[in-house]
Scaffold this motif. Structure first.
Motif, mmCIF file in Angstrom:
data_model
loop_
_atom_site.group_PDB
_atom_site.id
_atom_site.type_symbol
_atom_site.label_atom_id
_atom_site.label_comp_id
_atom_site.label_asym_id
_atom_site.label_seq_id
_atom_site.Cartn_x
_atom_site.Cartn_y
_atom_site.Cartn_z
ATOM 1 N N SER A 92 2.131 -64.293 6.132
ATOM 2 C CA SER A 92 3.017 -63.301 5.503
ATOM 3 C C SER A 92 2.322 -61.860 4.910
ATOM 4 O O SER A 92 3.069 -61.193 4.784
ATOM 5 N N SER A 134 3.795 -63.966 10.375
ATOM 6 C CA SER A 134 4.938 -64.728 10.583
ATOM 7 C C SER A 134 6.006 -64.157 11.446
ATOM 8 O O SER A 134 6.237 -62.961 11.344
ATOM 9 N N GLU A 135 6.728 -65.009 12.454
ATOM 10 C CA GLU A 135 7.552 -64.502 13.233
ATOM 11 C C GLU A 135 8.569 -63.312 12.576
ATOM 12 O O GLU A 135 8.925 -62.525 13.520
ATOM 13 N N SER A 136 9.282 -63.745 11.595
ATOM 14 C CA SER A 136 10.299 -63.020 11.132
ATOM 15 C C SER A 136 9.620 -61.438 10.507
ATOM 16 O O SER A 136 10.253 -60.579 10.993
ATOM 17 N N GLU A 137 8.519 -61.718 9.847
ATOM 18 C CA GLU A 137 7.866 -60.189 9.524
ATOM 19 C C GLU A 137 7.225 -59.455 10.775
ATOM 20 O O GLU A 137 7.292 -58.407 10.664
ATOM 21 N N TYR A 138 6.910 -60.560 11.669
ATOM 22 C CA TYR A 138 6.397 -59.675 12.996
ATOM 23 C C TYR A 138 7.457 -58.888 13.516
ATOM 24 O O TYR A 138 7.326 -57.696 13.815
ATOM 25 N N LEU A 139 8.737 -59.542 13.625
ATOM 26 C CA LEU A 139 9.923 -58.775 14.306
ATOM 27 C C LEU A 139 10.295 -57.550 13.656
ATOM 28 O O LEU A 139 10.300 -56.440 14.183
ATOM 29 N N GLN A 140 10.212 -57.651 12.424
ATOM 30 C CA GLN A 140 10.500 -56.297 11.604
ATOM 31 C C GLN A 140 9.598 -55.384 12.087
ATOM 32 O O GLN A 140 9.860 -53.890 12.090
ATOM 33 N N ASP A 180 11.897 -66.493 18.716
ATOM 34 C CA ASP A 180 12.697 -65.140 18.525
ATOM 35 C C ASP A 180 12.078 -64.145 19.092
ATOM 36 O O ASP A 180 12.745 -63.161 19.114
#
Length: 359
Positions: A92, A134-140, A180
């Motif tokens: 992260s 991590s996937e959520s941070e990558y997406l941002q 995601d």
């Protein structure tokens, strides 16, 4: 007919240094520099996973990476890179094991801890660099990059170089990734070049997993390993590297001709990792003389196929399998799958682990 094109740069990924493979990784980087020198290429892109161990790095591995970076500096080649998931202890955060090499204050080593942009006006190309998160941070981060693209003229070609799992790519076991990160998220880019998965694959006309620099185990393909040349028109060409291959021969115990051919070519296998799996009748497989192969460093496995049943036979009631029978076949399958794919056994159940370790 393809118009004249010039080389934009050389891409490679997933070199995965660890204490047991430092000579191999050193040679891969040397091959990269040599190819760049021979072909007048002054920029290269490493798409992550310089290291293998996520939890810590040995002095030997850190010194190796420092030595590899120095190769590019010495030969006036710019190396642009990002961190992969194996280069971080915490997925992260921005910092990675590669961050310590920024202290070199090098004019040739360009690490992007977070998102980064490299503009190449002569080629009318902008390269966006996005490391593993991590996937959520990558997406941002990805959405931020896409928003920033509106600041450029419409004629500019936008390329993303990154390291992650995108929906549709296949895991080593053949299953398809579903998360995601939809492929549609990347349609704003002209091309997306990705590390992370070691076998090369193209998810569509935009997303290209370029494949690792060398083969790491028997579960990986051979022919797609190496460097990927990127041209100014965003086409690519694979340049295969030299490395010890993992070659797996599956031979029926009755095929004496193939067994003799393998035996006569033992001297040609010395530089590679070779496994022979003997298939067929259990008694014949167990009594086969493996010594000449094993003395040459060739691994010999056994796979008994003396019991082959059709679904029809089972439905007709021609077979009764006890719980012990079913457990044994499941454990045998688990062991073969684990050894074929060089998987760790810590995630197995206690009984599976005992079975694997007892073999």
């Amino acid at each position: 007919m393809m118009k004249n094109r010039t080389v934009f740069g050389l891409m490679f990924t997933d070199t995965h240094a660890k204490e047991s493979n430092t000579p191999l990784v050193r040679d891969i980087f040397q091959q990269c520099v040599d190819y760049c020198i021979d072909n007048n290429i002054d920029r290269a892109f490493h798409l992550g996973d310089w290291f293998t161990d996520r939890s810590k790095q040995s002095l030997e591995c850190l010194l190796l990476v420092d030595e590899c970076i120095a190769l590019f500096e010495k030969n006036d080649i710019h190396l642009y890179t990002i961190a992969g998931n194996h280069d971080k202890k915490d997925q992260s955060v921005h910092k990675s094991y590669l961050s310590i090499f920024q202290k070199r204050k090098s004019k040739h080593f360009h690490l992007f801890d977070s998102t980064g942009v490299i503009e190449f006006p002569e080629e009318n190309v902008v390269v966006h660099m996005l490391p593993y998160f991590s996937e959520s941070e990558y997406l941002q981060h990805l959405l931020t990059i896409i928003d920033s693209m509106s600041n450029y003229e419409d004629t500019v070609e936008h390329v993303l170089m990154t390291h992650h799992s995108i929906n549709g790519v296949k895991n080593n076991d053949g299953s398809v990734v579903q998360g995601d990160l939809s492929r549609d998220l990347f349609k704003a880019f002209a091309k997306v070049y990705v590390g992370h998965y070691h076998d090369e694959s193209k998810l569509n006309s935009i997303i290209h997993y370029i494949g690792s620099s060398h083969q790491a185990n028997y579960g990986e393909s051979i022919e797609d390993k190496g460097f990927t040349l990127l041209y100014d028109n965003l086409t690519t060409k694979k340049i295969q590297t030299k490395f010890p291959k993992y070659i797996h021969h599956k031979v029926n115990i009755e095929d004496t001709e193939q067994l003799e051919e393998l035996a006569s070519s033992i001297s040609e296998m010395k530089e590679d990792n070779v496994r022979i799996t003997l298939l067929g009748d259990k008694d014949k497989v167990q009594t086969f003389n493996k010594e000449r192969f094993e003395l040459a460093g060739i691994e010999v496995k056994q796979d008994y196929s003396d019991l082959e049943l059709s679904v029809g036979q089972i439905h007709e009631g021609g077979l009764v399998l006890t719980k012990k029978d079913m457990a044994k076949h499941w454990l045998d399958y688990s062991k073969l799958y684990i050894t074929d794919n060089n998987l760790r056994i810590k995630g197995l159940t206690k009984i599976q682990k005992m079975h694997v370790e007892s073999k």
